[in-house]
Design an enzyme around this catalytic site. Structure first.
Site, PDB file in Angstrom:
ATOM      1  N   GLY A  95       0.825  -1.374  -0.003  1.00  0.00           N
ATOM      2  CA  GLY A  95      -0.182   0.031  -0.104  1.00  0.00           C
ATOM      3  C   GLY A  95       0.801   0.985  -0.033  1.00  0.00           C
ATOM      4  N   ARG A 107       1.065  -4.726  -6.048  1.00  0.00           N
ATOM      5  CA  ARG A 107       0.802  -5.928  -5.146  1.00  0.00           C
ATOM      6  C   ARG A 107       1.207  -7.015  -6.322  1.00  0.00           C
ATOM      7  NH1 ARG A 107      -0.942  -4.413   0.021  1.00  0.00           N
ATOM      8  NH2 ARG A 107      -2.352  -2.587  -0.083  1.00  0.00           N
ATOM      9  N   ASP A 132       4.862  -5.153   6.102  1.00  0.00           N
ATOM     10  CA  ASP A 132       5.370  -6.533   6.516  1.00  0.00           C
ATOM     11  C   ASP A 132       5.555  -7.629   5.137  1.00  0.00           C
ATOM     12  OD1 ASP A 132       2.659  -6.377   6.377  1.00  0.00           O
ATOM     13  OD2 ASP A 132       2.467  -7.675   8.112  1.00  0.00           O
ATOM     14  N   THR A 134       4.521   2.420   5.738  1.00  0.00           N
ATOM     15  CA  THR A 134       2.997   1.770   5.627  1.00  0.00           C
ATOM     16  C   THR A 134       2.411   2.904   6.775  1.00  0.00           C
ATOM     17  OG1 THR A 134       1.380   0.260   6.685  1.00  0.00           O
ATOM     18  CG2 THR A 134       3.657   0.079   7.286  1.00  0.00           C
ATOM     19  N   ASP A 153       0.064   2.088   8.646  1.00  0.00           N
ATOM     20  CA  ASP A 153      -0.514   1.119   9.707  1.00  0.00           C
ATOM     21  C   ASP A 153       0.426   1.248  10.940  1.00  0.00           C
ATOM     22  OD1 ASP A 153      -2.717   0.447   8.070  1.00  0.00           O
ATOM     23  OD2 ASP A 153      -1.648  -1.331   7.567  1.00  0.00           O
ATOM     24  N   ASP A 189       2.506  -0.858  11.995  1.00  0.00           N
ATOM     25  CA  ASP A 189       2.386  -2.134  12.360  1.00  0.00           C
ATOM     26  C   ASP A 189       3.793  -3.170  12.305  1.00  0.00           C
ATOM     27  OD1 ASP A 189       2.381  -2.251   9.850  1.00  0.00           O
ATOM     28  OD2 ASP A 189       0.473  -3.756   9.720  1.00  0.00           O
ATOM     29  N   ARG A 247      -6.225  -3.092  10.079  1.00  0.00           N
ATOM     30  CA  ARG A 247      -6.872  -4.513  10.268  1.00  0.00           C
ATOM     31  C   ARG A 247      -6.230  -5.243  11.396  1.00  0.00           C
ATOM     32  NH1 ARG A 247      -6.206  -4.378   4.594  1.00  0.00           N
ATOM     33  NH2 ARG A 247      -4.234  -5.212   4.673  1.00  0.00           N
TER      34      ARG A 247
HETATM   35  P1  ATP Z   1       0.897  -2.487   3.714  1.00  0.00           P
HETATM   36  O1  ATP Z   1       1.254  -2.669   5.096  1.00  0.00           O
HETATM   37  O2  ATP Z   1       0.665  -1.258   3.083  1.00  0.00           O
HETATM   38  O3  ATP Z   1      -0.485  -3.505   3.201  1.00  0.00           O
HETATM   39  P2  ATP Z   1       2.648  -4.544   2.465  1.00  0.00           P
HETATM   40  O4  ATP Z   1       4.102  -4.308   2.166  1.00  0.00           O
HETATM   41  O5  ATP Z   1       2.366  -5.623   3.801  1.00  0.00           O
HETATM   42  O6  ATP Z   1       1.900  -3.119   2.915  1.00  0.00           O
HETATM   43  P3  ATP Z   1       1.446  -6.934   0.901  1.00  0.00           P
HETATM   44  O7  ATP Z   1       0.635  -6.435  -0.314  1.00  0.00           O
HETATM   45  O8  ATP Z   1       1.074  -7.583   1.836  1.00  0.00           O
HETATM   46  O9  ATP Z   1       1.665  -5.127   1.320  1.00  0.00           O
HETATM   47  O10 ATP Z   1       2.757  -7.148   0.301  1.00  0.00           O
HETATM   48  C1  ATP Z   1       3.367  -6.446  -0.927  1.00  0.00           C
HETATM   49  C2  ATP Z   1       4.035  -7.395  -1.777  1.00  0.00           C
HETATM   50  O11 ATP Z   1       5.046  -8.120  -1.165  1.00  0.00           O
HETATM   51  C3  ATP Z   1       3.224  -8.623  -2.358  1.00  0.00           C
HETATM   52  O12 ATP Z   1       2.445  -8.048  -3.453  1.00  0.00           O
HETATM   53  C4  ATP Z   1       4.054  -9.452  -2.871  1.00  0.00           C
HETATM   54  O13 ATP Z   1       4.660  -9.304  -3.987  1.00  0.00           O
HETATM   55  C5  ATP Z   1       5.259  -9.275  -1.644  1.00  0.00           C
HETATM   56  N1  ATP Z   1       4.714 -10.560  -0.848  1.00  0.00           N
HETATM   57  C6  ATP Z   1       4.054 -10.259   0.369  1.00  0.00           C
HETATM   58  N2  ATP Z   1       3.825 -11.478   1.031  1.00  0.00           N
HETATM   59  C7  ATP Z   1       4.760 -12.242   0.391  1.00  0.00           C
HETATM   60  C8  ATP Z   1       5.475 -13.609   0.766  1.00  0.00           C
HETATM   61  N3  ATP Z   1       4.999 -14.277   1.827  1.00  0.00           N
HETATM   62  N4  ATP Z   1       6.260 -14.057  -0.124  1.00  0.00           N
HETATM   63  C9  ATP Z   1       6.822 -13.481  -1.379  1.00  0.00           C
HETATM   64  N5  ATP Z   1       6.532 -12.161  -1.337  1.00  0.00           N
HETATM   65  C10 ATP Z   1       5.506 -11.732  -0.716  1.00  0.00           C
END
Ligand code: ATP
Length: 338
Positions: free
Chosen positions: A25, A86, A117, A140, A142, A144, A186
């Site tokens: 995000g 994503r 994360d 992020t 959040d 978190d 969340r």
């Molecule tokens: P936000 O906290 O804003 O949601 P985020 O980094 O947690 O940010 P995610 O959509 O969970 O957002 O993850 C971003 C990208 O990281 C995913 O689209 C994917 O490409 C990669 N990713 C997430 N989880 C995994 C995983 N378990 N293994 C490999 N790549 C991952």
């Protein structure tokens, strides 16, 4: 210099070409973080590459060299000029292999990942599977992430939420209404709790605590008795009431005769807007910290901020569940909403 030290020094390849991407995000301040990484590279005479659209762009080789001037006039802009995405493909080993090959093809020695994360989980896998140096910067709204007091974007989001609730309060008090306002979070109640206190909410529902809907009703009845004519309840997306915010609104209205209930979901406005000064400064510090960490040979780490100091923790630590408690803030919320 001992033999062991010489061996370690020569084993760590000098970093010359650093790539940076934003993932997950978007959050206000991501641009400021990119700018800081690019300019720190320029300052330390390293080459910097921007990867567009997060891991998706890494897989599709959407990579361009950036210089100090490429990042002019972005410190004040929300979102991320590198775009975010994503990527499902990056979740697969084949996807990550394509990404790794593109890093090699572009002679990139290290990757800075600005995200949450999920993004860090992906970065850790890339590092472990291909022995590729990665550094994470928490971006992020959040807040978190373990190992940092603040994530980039959180402060701006808080201010956006408080501003929105202030406006809703005008309507709530003019019409003697009860407003349930859903905010992002969340798994983490940081936005709800802090913005709730800052905006003078009567009740705050967060994912970390299950206050129970009956206690909520009791509290509202008491508020009414003390002379309150309107109320604001801030509800984090992941609250534990077991009802979505509309069901919760209906439930309150059914059980409290004298309340006219309205629901407002703040949604994506919480992500947008110009970053606050705090987020710009935080992003600038963490961007410089990430480049300096790579120069020092650090890898598989996250650069965070603890007690106002830039700190380094392993990505594994960053991905652990946070242990901090909200108890003191919850007490403040309880006391100040009597
Ligand atoms: P936000 O906290 O804003 O949601 P985020 O980094 O947690 O940010 P995610 O959509 O969970 O957002 O993850 C971003 C990208 O990281 C995913 O689209 C994917 O490409 C990669 N990713 C997430 N989880 C995994 C995983 N378990 N293994 C490999 N790549 C991952």
């Amino acid at each position: 210099m001992s033999v062991i030290t010489i061996a370690l020094v020569t084993m760590t390849k000098k970093v010359e070409n650093i790539a940076v991407l934003t993932s997950g995000g978007d959050a206000p301040g991501m641009n400021a973080a990119i700018r800081s990484v690019v300019r720190a590279c320029s300052y330390y005479k390293l080459n910097c590459f921007g990867v567009f659209k997060g891991y998706e762009g890494l897989i599709n080789n959407e990579i361009e060299e950036l210089n100090a001037r490429s990042v002019r006039n972005i410190i004040n802009k929300g979102g991320t000029f590198l775009k975010s995405a994503r990527s499902q493909e990056f979740r697969t080993k084949e996807g990550r292999e394509k990404a790794y090959k593109n890093l090699l093809k572009n002679n990139i020695d290290a990757l800075v990942v600005i995200g949450g994360d999920g993004s860090f989980t992906g970065a850790l896998k890339l590092s472990e599977e291909f022995d590729f140096p990665v550094v994470g910067i928490p971006g992020t709204i959040d807040n978190d992430i373990n190992g940092t007091d603040y994530t980039i974007g959180y402060d701006t989001a808080l201010n956006t939420v408080v501003d929105a609730i202030d406006k809703i309060r005008d309507t709530a008090s003019s019409h003697n209404r009860l407003f349930l306002i859903e905010v992002m979070g969340r798994d983490a109640g940081d936005i709800a709790l802090n913005a709730g206190i800052g905006a003078g909410a009567e009740e705050i529902l967060i994912p970390e605590e299950d206050m129970g809907v009956e206690r909520l009703l009791d509290s509202l009845r008491k508020s009414k008795k003390t002379g309150k004519t309107s109320s604001i309840i801030v509800v984090a997306e992941g609250d534990k009431s077991g009802k979505n915010i509309f069901e919760l609104g209906e439930y309150v209205e059914e059980n409290l005769d004298d309340y006219e209930v309205r629901v407002s979901v703040l949604g994506h406005i919480q992500r947008g807007g110009a970053p606050s000064c705090y987020d710009r400064v935080l992003a600038s510090k963490l961007g410089v910290g990430a480049v300096e960490a790579l120069i020092e040979g650090k890898r598989e780490v996250m650069i965070g901020i603890v007690h106002k100091e830039v700190t380094i923790v392993t990505l594994k630590t960053a991905l652990e569940k946070r242990t901090h408690k909200h108890d003191k803030l919850i007490k403040v919320a309880d006391i100040t909403s009597v």
